[in-house]
Design a protein around this motif. Structure first.
Motif, PDB file in Angstrom:
ATOM      1  N   ALA A  85      81.549-105.509  40.175  1.00  0.00           N
ATOM      2  CA  ALA A  85      81.922-105.800  41.562  1.00  0.00           C
ATOM      3  C   ALA A  85      80.803-106.555  42.276  1.00  0.00           C
ATOM      4  CB  ALA A  85      82.263-104.510  42.300  1.00  0.00           C
ATOM      5  N   ILE A  86      79.573-106.105  42.101  1.00  0.00           N
ATOM      6  CA  ILE A  86      78.451-106.788  42.754  1.00  0.00           C
ATOM      7  C   ILE A  86      78.299-108.213  42.232  1.00  0.00           C
ATOM      8  CG2 ILE A  86      75.933-106.819  42.995  1.00  0.00           C
ATOM      9  CD1 ILE A  86      76.097-103.720  43.094  1.00  0.00           C
ATOM     10  N   LEU A  87      78.382-108.386  40.923  1.00  0.00           N
ATOM     11  CA  LEU A  87      78.234-109.724  40.344  1.00  0.00           C
ATOM     12  C   LEU A  87      79.353-110.666  40.773  1.00  0.00           C
ATOM     13  CD1 LEU A  87      77.042-108.885  36.711  1.00  0.00           C
ATOM     14  CD2 LEU A  87      75.692-109.793  38.606  1.00  0.00           C
ATOM     15  N   CYS A  88      80.590-110.200  40.686  1.00  0.00           N
ATOM     16  CA  CYS A  88      81.724-111.055  41.044  1.00  0.00           C
ATOM     17  C   CYS A  88      81.734-111.365  42.537  1.00  0.00           C
ATOM     18  CB  CYS A  88      83.038-110.410  40.623  1.00  0.00           C
ATOM     19  SG  CYS A  88      83.247-110.334  38.838  1.00  0.00           S
ATOM     20  N   GLY A  89      81.455-110.367  43.359  1.00  0.00           N
ATOM     21  CA  GLY A  89      81.377-110.612  44.795  1.00  0.00           C
ATOM     22  C   GLY A  89      80.211-111.523  45.149  1.00  0.00           C
ATOM     23  N   GLY A  90      79.101-111.356  44.449  1.00  0.00           N
ATOM     24  CA  GLY A  90      77.941-112.225  44.665  1.00  0.00           C
ATOM     25  C   GLY A  90      78.229-113.669  44.308  1.00  0.00           C
ATOM     26  N   ILE A  91      78.942-113.870  43.200  1.00  0.00           N
ATOM     27  CA  ILE A  91      79.357-115.225  42.823  1.00  0.00           C
ATOM     28  C   ILE A  91      80.244-115.812  43.915  1.00  0.00           C
ATOM     29  CG2 ILE A  91      80.817-116.535  41.213  1.00  0.00           C
ATOM     30  CD1 ILE A  91      79.698-114.670  38.991  1.00  0.00           C
ATOM     31  N   GLY A  92      81.141-114.998  44.431  1.00  0.00           N
ATOM     32  CA  GLY A  92      82.015-115.457  45.504  1.00  0.00           C
ATOM     33  C   GLY A  92      81.248-115.821  46.760  1.00  0.00           C
ATOM     34  N   LEU A  93      80.284-114.981  47.144  1.00  0.00           N
ATOM     35  CA  LEU A  93      79.484-115.290  48.333  1.00  0.00           C
ATOM     36  C   LEU A  93      78.653-116.547  48.131  1.00  0.00           C
ATOM     37  CD1 LEU A  93      78.292-111.745  49.438  1.00  0.00           C
ATOM     38  CD2 LEU A  93      79.868-113.259  50.654  1.00  0.00           C
ATOM     39  N   LEU A  94      78.122-116.714  46.939  1.00  0.00           N
ATOM     40  CA  LEU A  94      77.362-117.924  46.632  1.00  0.00           C
ATOM     41  C   LEU A  94      78.247-119.158  46.784  1.00  0.00           C
ATOM     42  CD1 LEU A  94      74.564-118.855  45.676  1.00  0.00           C
ATOM     43  CD2 LEU A  94      75.419-118.712  43.347  1.00  0.00           C
ATOM     44  N   GLN A  95      79.458-119.081  46.294  1.00  0.00           N
ATOM     45  CA  GLN A  95      80.394-120.187  46.430  1.00  0.00           C
ATOM     46  C   GLN A  95      80.769-120.403  47.900  1.00  0.00           C
ATOM     47  OE1 GLN A  95      81.489-122.678  44.838  1.00  0.00           O
ATOM     48  NE2 GLN A  95      83.213-123.279  46.108  1.00  0.00           N
ATOM     49  N   ASP A  96      81.006-119.319  48.624  1.00  0.00           N
ATOM     50  CA  ASP A  96      81.410-119.433  50.020  1.00  0.00           C
ATOM     51  C   ASP A  96      80.353-120.122  50.872  1.00  0.00           C
ATOM     52  OD1 ASP A  96      83.812-118.122  49.524  1.00  0.00           O
ATOM     53  OD2 ASP A  96      82.961-116.146  49.957  1.00  0.00           O
ATOM     54  N   TYR A  97      79.097-119.829  50.586  1.00  0.00           N
ATOM     55  CA  TYR A  97      78.031-120.340  51.446  1.00  0.00           C
ATOM     56  C   TYR A  97      77.327-121.588  50.925  1.00  0.00           C
ATOM     57  CZ  TYR A  97      78.657-116.297  54.372  1.00  0.00           C
ATOM     58  OH  TYR A  97      79.196-115.364  55.217  1.00  0.00           O
ATOM     59  N   THR A  98      77.377-121.852  49.621  1.00  0.00           N
ATOM     60  CA  THR A  98      76.655-123.018  49.096  1.00  0.00           C
ATOM     61  C   THR A  98      77.571-124.064  48.473  1.00  0.00           C
ATOM     62  OG1 THR A  98      76.325-122.081  46.884  1.00  0.00           O
ATOM     63  CG2 THR A  98      74.645-121.592  48.572  1.00  0.00           C
ATOM     64  N   LYS A  99      78.758-123.662  48.073  1.00  0.00           N
ATOM     65  CA  LYS A  99      79.723-124.571  47.424  1.00  0.00           C
ATOM     66  C   LYS A  99      79.186-125.163  46.112  1.00  0.00           C
ATOM     67  CE  LYS A  99      82.290-124.798  51.311  1.00  0.00           C
ATOM     68  NZ  LYS A  99      81.982-123.518  51.902  1.00  0.00           N
ATOM     69  N   LYS A 100      78.273-124.477  45.459  1.00  0.00           N
ATOM     70  CA  LYS A 100      77.661-124.999  44.235  1.00  0.00           C
ATOM     71  C   LYS A 100      78.335-124.511  42.963  1.00  0.00           C
ATOM     72  CE  LYS A 100      73.186-125.872  46.198  1.00  0.00           C
ATOM     73  NZ  LYS A 100      71.756-125.722  46.104  1.00  0.00           N
ATOM     74  N   ILE A 101      79.245-123.583  43.062  1.00  0.00           N
ATOM     75  CA  ILE A 101      79.839-123.012  41.865  1.00  0.00           C
ATOM     76  C   ILE A 101      81.146-123.706  41.504  1.00  0.00           C
ATOM     77  CG2 ILE A 101      80.868-120.914  40.915  1.00  0.00           C
ATOM     78  CD1 ILE A 101      78.717-119.378  42.398  1.00  0.00           C
ATOM     79  N   GLY A 102      81.974-123.965  42.458  1.00  0.00           N
ATOM     80  CA  GLY A 102      83.262-124.594  42.214  1.00  0.00           C
ATOM     81  C   GLY A 102      84.389-123.584  42.303  1.00  0.00           C
ATOM     82  N   ALA A 103      85.568-124.095  42.555  1.00  0.00           N
ATOM     83  CA  ALA A 103      86.735-123.233  42.778  1.00  0.00           C
ATOM     84  C   ALA A 103      87.167-122.502  41.507  1.00  0.00           C
ATOM     85  CB  ALA A 103      87.892-124.049  43.345  1.00  0.00           C
ATOM     86  N   ILE A 104      87.113-123.150  40.370  1.00  0.00           N
ATOM     87  CA  ILE A 104      87.601-122.525  39.134  1.00  0.00           C
ATOM     88  C   ILE A 104      86.708-121.354  38.706  1.00  0.00           C
ATOM     89  CG2 ILE A 104      88.073-122.923  36.679  1.00  0.00           C
ATOM     90  CD1 ILE A 104      89.660-125.232  37.561  1.00  0.00           C
ATOM     91  N   PRO A 105      85.386-121.512  38.636  1.00  0.00           N
ATOM     92  CA  PRO A 105      84.559-120.346  38.311  1.00  0.00           C
ATOM     93  C   PRO A 105      84.697-119.221  39.340  1.00  0.00           C
ATOM     94  CG  PRO A 105      83.290-122.352  38.015  1.00  0.00           C
ATOM     95  CD  PRO A 105      84.575-122.739  38.664  1.00  0.00           C
ATOM     96  N   TYR A 106      84.883-119.596  40.605  1.00  0.00           N
ATOM     97  CA  TYR A 106      85.087-118.588  41.645  1.00  0.00           C
ATOM     98  C   TYR A 106      86.357-117.790  41.365  1.00  0.00           C
ATOM     99  CZ  TYR A 106      86.308-116.601  46.167  1.00  0.00           C
ATOM    100  OH  TYR A 106      86.666-115.741  47.173  1.00  0.00           O
ATOM    101  N   MET A 107      87.438-118.463  41.059  1.00  0.00           N
ATOM    102  CA  MET A 107      88.705-117.774  40.764  1.00  0.00           C
ATOM    103  C   MET A 107      88.597-116.931  39.495  1.00  0.00           C
ATOM    104  SD  MET A 107      90.713-118.196  43.138  1.00  0.00           S
ATOM    105  CE  MET A 107      90.852-119.185  44.577  1.00  0.00           C
ATOM    106  N   ILE A 108      87.842-117.404  38.529  1.00  0.00           N
ATOM    107  CA  ILE A 108      87.618-116.618  37.308  1.00  0.00           C
ATOM    108  C   ILE A 108      86.871-115.324  37.653  1.00  0.00           C
ATOM    109  CG2 ILE A 108      86.358-116.553  35.114  1.00  0.00           C
ATOM    110  CD1 ILE A 108      87.065-119.566  34.825  1.00  0.00           C
ATOM    111  N   ALA A 109      85.839-115.427  38.503  1.00  0.00           N
ATOM    112  CA  ALA A 109      85.073-114.244  38.898  1.00  0.00           C
ATOM    113  C   ALA A 109      85.953-113.242  39.639  1.00  0.00           C
ATOM    114  CB  ALA A 109      83.885-114.649  39.768  1.00  0.00           C
ATOM    115  N   ILE A 110      86.787-113.709  40.539  1.00  0.00           N
ATOM    116  CA  ILE A 110      87.667-112.809  41.290  1.00  0.00           C
ATOM    117  C   ILE A 110      88.688-112.169  40.347  1.00  0.00           C
ATOM    118  CG2 ILE A 110      89.443-112.727  43.096  1.00  0.00           C
ATOM    119  CD1 ILE A 110      86.505-112.878  44.074  1.00  0.00           C
ATOM    120  N   THR A 111      89.192-112.941  39.402  1.00  0.00           N
ATOM    121  CA  THR A 111      90.135-112.395  38.416  1.00  0.00           C
ATOM    122  C   THR A 111      89.462-111.316  37.578  1.00  0.00           C
ATOM    123  OG1 THR A 111      91.302-114.503  38.346  1.00  0.00           O
ATOM    124  CG2 THR A 111      91.681-112.993  36.508  1.00  0.00           C
ATOM    125  N   ILE A 112      88.233-111.568  37.144  1.00  0.00           N
ATOM    126  CA  ILE A 112      87.492-110.566  36.374  1.00  0.00           C
ATOM    127  C   ILE A 112      87.336-109.289  37.192  1.00  0.00           C
ATOM    128  CG2 ILE A 112      85.201-110.006  35.446  1.00  0.00           C
ATOM    129  CD1 ILE A 112      85.069-112.953  34.499  1.00  0.00           C
TER     130      ILE A 112
END
Length: 117
Positions: free
Chosen positions: A70-97
């Motif tokens: 939960a911490i890792l996936c939410g952290g990936i999401g927050l990183l994407q939300d605030y920096t836009k460096k991850i991309g939509a697809i990895p973000y959706m993969i993290a949320i799915t996980i």
């Protein structure tokens, strides 16, 4: 994704829930006792557990893994939300996980209730 979006709020809640799950694990592991909390089904009387130590052993590591995921996936999401460096697809993969692990953990709790009550 916009930082004031519902996604940022959802990701923050996921991180917070991961921290809370790990906190509950630490309390349960250190005290060796069960307490009624959001991870125990409401229809279960904690006092009637047949084997508290066995339940803690069975659920403990699974609970810890769920909190870390939960911490890792939410952290990936927050990183994407605030920096836009991850991309939509990895973000959706993290949320799915995260949701897959949440379902898995729910089934593990139900299984543990059948085994230890």
């Amino acid at each position: 994704m916009n930082t004031d979006s519902i996604y940022a709020l959802m990701d923050a809640v996921i991180v917070g829930s991961g921290v809370y799950v790990i906190y509950l694990y630490l309390v349960m592991a250190k005290s060796g006792k069960l307490k009624q909390n959001i991870l125990t089904p409401q229809n279960v009387d904690i006092k009637k557990c047949k084997d508290v130590a066995g339940y803690i052993h069975y659920v403990g590591r699974k609970q810890l893994v769920f909190g870390i995921v939960a911490i890792l996936c939410g952290g990936i999401g927050l990183l994407q939300d605030y920096t836009k460096k991850i991309g939509a697809i990895p973000y959706m993969i993290a949320i799915t996980i995260f949701f897959v692990y949440a379902l898995w953990f729910g089934f593990q709790i139900k299984k543990a209730v059948k085994m230890f009550w």
